[in-house]
Scaffold this active site. Structure first.
Site, PDB file in Angstrom:
ATOM      1  N   HIS A 135       8.291   0.010  18.861  1.00  0.00           N
ATOM      2  CA  HIS A 135       6.535   0.774  18.008  1.00  0.00           C
ATOM      3  C   HIS A 135       7.040   2.225  17.684  1.00  0.00           C
ATOM      4  O   HIS A 135       6.342   2.998  18.332  1.00  0.00           O
ATOM      5  CB  HIS A 135       5.844   0.167  18.444  1.00  0.00           C
ATOM      6  CG  HIS A 135       4.326   0.477  17.959  1.00  0.00           C
ATOM      7  ND1 HIS A 135       3.496  -0.978  17.756  1.00  0.00           N
ATOM      8  CD2 HIS A 135       4.559   0.785  17.130  1.00  0.00           C
ATOM      9  CE1 HIS A 135       2.956  -0.604  17.206  1.00  0.00           C
ATOM     10  NE2 HIS A 135       2.906  -0.100  16.213  1.00  0.00           N
ATOM     11  N   ILE A 136       8.183   2.362  17.078  1.00  0.00           N
ATOM     12  CA  ILE A 136       8.303   3.434  16.285  1.00  0.00           C
ATOM     13  C   ILE A 136       8.101   4.322  15.121  1.00  0.00           C
ATOM     14  O   ILE A 136       8.310   4.903  14.737  1.00  0.00           O
ATOM     15  CB  ILE A 136       9.850   4.165  17.195  1.00  0.00           C
ATOM     16  CG1 ILE A 136      10.881   3.331  16.712  1.00  0.00           C
ATOM     17  CG2 ILE A 136      10.012   3.780  18.801  1.00  0.00           C
ATOM     18  CD1 ILE A 136      12.411   4.107  16.065  1.00  0.00           C
ATOM     19  N   GLY A 137       7.525   3.736  14.765  1.00  0.00           N
ATOM     20  CA  GLY A 137       7.941   3.456  13.083  1.00  0.00           C
ATOM     21  C   GLY A 137       6.464   4.870  12.749  1.00  0.00           C
ATOM     22  O   GLY A 137       7.257   5.746  11.895  1.00  0.00           O
ATOM     23  N   GLU A 164       4.371  -6.612  23.402  1.00  0.00           N
ATOM     24  CA  GLU A 164       4.516  -5.705  23.266  1.00  0.00           C
ATOM     25  C   GLU A 164       4.207  -4.791  24.712  1.00  0.00           C
ATOM     26  O   GLU A 164       3.181  -4.971  24.943  1.00  0.00           O
ATOM     27  CB  GLU A 164       3.887  -4.453  22.154  1.00  0.00           C
ATOM     28  CG  GLU A 164       4.815  -4.847  20.912  1.00  0.00           C
ATOM     29  CD  GLU A 164       4.002  -3.752  20.061  1.00  0.00           C
ATOM     30  OE1 GLU A 164       3.779  -2.371  20.449  1.00  0.00           O
ATOM     31  OE2 GLU A 164       4.400  -4.119  18.988  1.00  0.00           O
ATOM     32  N   ARG A 178       2.689  -5.409  12.448  1.00  0.00           N
ATOM     33  CA  ARG A 178       2.169  -5.725  13.228  1.00  0.00           C
ATOM     34  C   ARG A 178       2.565  -7.254  14.372  1.00  0.00           C
ATOM     35  O   ARG A 178       2.656  -7.948  13.066  1.00  0.00           O
ATOM     36  CB  ARG A 178       0.558  -5.989  13.224  1.00  0.00           C
ATOM     37  CG  ARG A 178      -0.002  -4.849  13.432  1.00  0.00           C
ATOM     38  CD  ARG A 178      -0.518  -3.981  14.387  1.00  0.00           C
ATOM     39  NE  ARG A 178      -1.690  -3.033  14.566  1.00  0.00           N
ATOM     40  CZ  ARG A 178      -0.965  -2.000  14.317  1.00  0.00           C
ATOM     41  NH1 ARG A 178       0.281  -1.253  14.739  1.00  0.00           N
ATOM     42  NH2 ARG A 178      -1.373  -0.225  14.175  1.00  0.00           N
ATOM     43  N   GLY A 188       0.742  -0.821   0.181  1.00  0.00           N
ATOM     44  CA  GLY A 188      -0.003  -0.797   0.156  1.00  0.00           C
ATOM     45  C   GLY A 188       0.526   1.339   0.220  1.00  0.00           C
ATOM     46  O   GLY A 188       1.832   1.157  -0.998  1.00  0.00           O
ATOM     47  N   THR A 223       7.453  -4.458  10.166  1.00  0.00           N
ATOM     48  CA  THR A 223       7.032  -2.536  11.058  1.00  0.00           C
ATOM     49  C   THR A 223       5.651  -2.777  10.967  1.00  0.00           C
ATOM     50  O   THR A 223       5.117  -1.311  11.175  1.00  0.00           O
ATOM     51  CB  THR A 223       7.366  -1.125   9.709  1.00  0.00           C
ATOM     52  OG1 THR A 223       7.740  -1.531   9.267  1.00  0.00           O
ATOM     53  CG2 THR A 223       9.368  -1.646  10.069  1.00  0.00           C
TER      54      THR A 223
END
Ligand code: GLV
Ligand code: GLV
Length: 321
Positions: A286-288, A267, A238, A155, A236
């Site tokens: 989880h800093i995307g 997490e 889930r 996407g 990156t």
């Protein structure tokens, strides 16, 4: 009109809400709200702005809070929401696509490069006083030039990553989606392949799909067994899409070469997790979307969705479901 926000959000979002005459209450303590606290807060408000994926917006919650005019997520993923239940109750759900694509693709790129050169592991060895003796055959990584990038779920984020990888390393792009992404095929020369072929042919396999019943646990021992021993696995999206024990085993047995994770399962990751000690592994918390640009953009869209919902207008970025 009163809105409840589950976290402190960037000021630009709050300003928009206040300018629209909305009274805002934000939960500012540094802990996740319990289900009961969230429900009780929402019962006192007309709209919910839910930040991140920690709160379960399920059928039970939505039924209890059916008075809500809108649930606006400050996140692109909405696997924490029962979209069908919301539709039945006529509660519009908003999310924040697009504005975080660049930051998230950068995170995948960063992990790919870090894994290929064992960067996080070597950083930690220096901190432990283990710089050591220079050996020309030690700490060797791999170069990415011309390697094949495989994207699961092409996407906006996947296309942004593909663009970066083509520019930096001239990487050919293959992908697997349920449907074809013809725009990306034209722009990036991306080639649609069946799922097994994606596993077989990718040198770097990066996940950018949504977590759904179909993708949950899809990257398990069977999938890793079909990948190249020289391949790098990047997630990156889930953590629920990969089986972490199987991933560890695949790395230990050399079935794949390395892994970069911005999402883990669960997490936070256990600080004693063996993955954190492995040379060819890089993990981030989880800093995307954690850039000023992305988070400001997300706060603005989340506010715009919330304002539209309170006015009874269509949301600019509604979850389709
Ligand atoms: C973060 O994971 C998001 O879905 O925005
Ligand atoms: C998110 O914006 C995506 O479509 O990948």
């Amino acid at each position: 009109m009163k809105a409840f926000i589950t976290r402190q959000i960037p000021e630009v979002g709050l300003q928009l809400l206040r300018a629209a005459g909305i009274t805002v209450t934000a939960h500012t303590e540094k802990r996740e709200l319990s289900r009961e606290e969230l429900t009780n807060a929402c019962l006192q408000h007309d709209a919910l702005l839910s930040v991140g994926g920690g709160n379960k917006i399920d059928a039970e919650f939505l039924n209890t809070c059916r008075h809500l005019k809108v649930v606006s997520l400050m996140a692109v993923g909405y696997d924490n929401v029962d979209v069908d239940a919301a539709k039945q109750l006529n509660i519009p759900i908003g999310h924040t696509p697009g504005v975080l694509s660049n930051a998230t693709a950068d995170t995948a790129f960063l992990l790919m490069l870090a894994v290929s050169r064992k960067a996080f592991y070597l950083h930690n060895t220096i901190a432990r006083g283990e710089w050591g003796f220079f050996e020309p055959t030690k700490n060797l990584g791999m170069e990415l030039n011309g390697r094949t990038l495989g994207i699961f779920g092409l996407g906006k984020i996947g296309a942004t990553l593909a663009r970066k990888c083509r520019g930096a390393y001239d990487m050919p792009v293959i992908y697997h989606n349920r449907g074809r992404n013809e725009a990306a095929e034209r722009e990036l020369g991306a080639e649609w392949v069946p799922f097994d072929e994606l596993l077989h042919r990718s040198d770097v396999l990066s996940l950018h799909a949504a977590l759904t019943p179909e993708t949950k646990g899809l990257f398990d021992e069977n999938a890793f067994a079909k990948m190249k021993p020289s391949s790098i696995f990047i997630n990156t999206a889930r953590g629920g899409m990969h089986n972490e024990l199987h991933l560890l085993k695949a790395l230990q047995e050399g079935r794949i070469w390395g892994a970069g994770l911005d999402v883990t399962n669960p997490e936070p990751m256990d600080p004693d997790h063996p993955l954190l000690q492995m040379p060819n592994v890089a993990v981030l918390p989880h800093i995307g979307s954690a850039t000023v640009e992305a988070r400001n953009g997300m706060a603005v869209i989340a506010a715009q969705n919330l304002i539209a919902g309170l006015k009874g207008e269509p949301l600019p970025h509604a979850v389709k479901g």
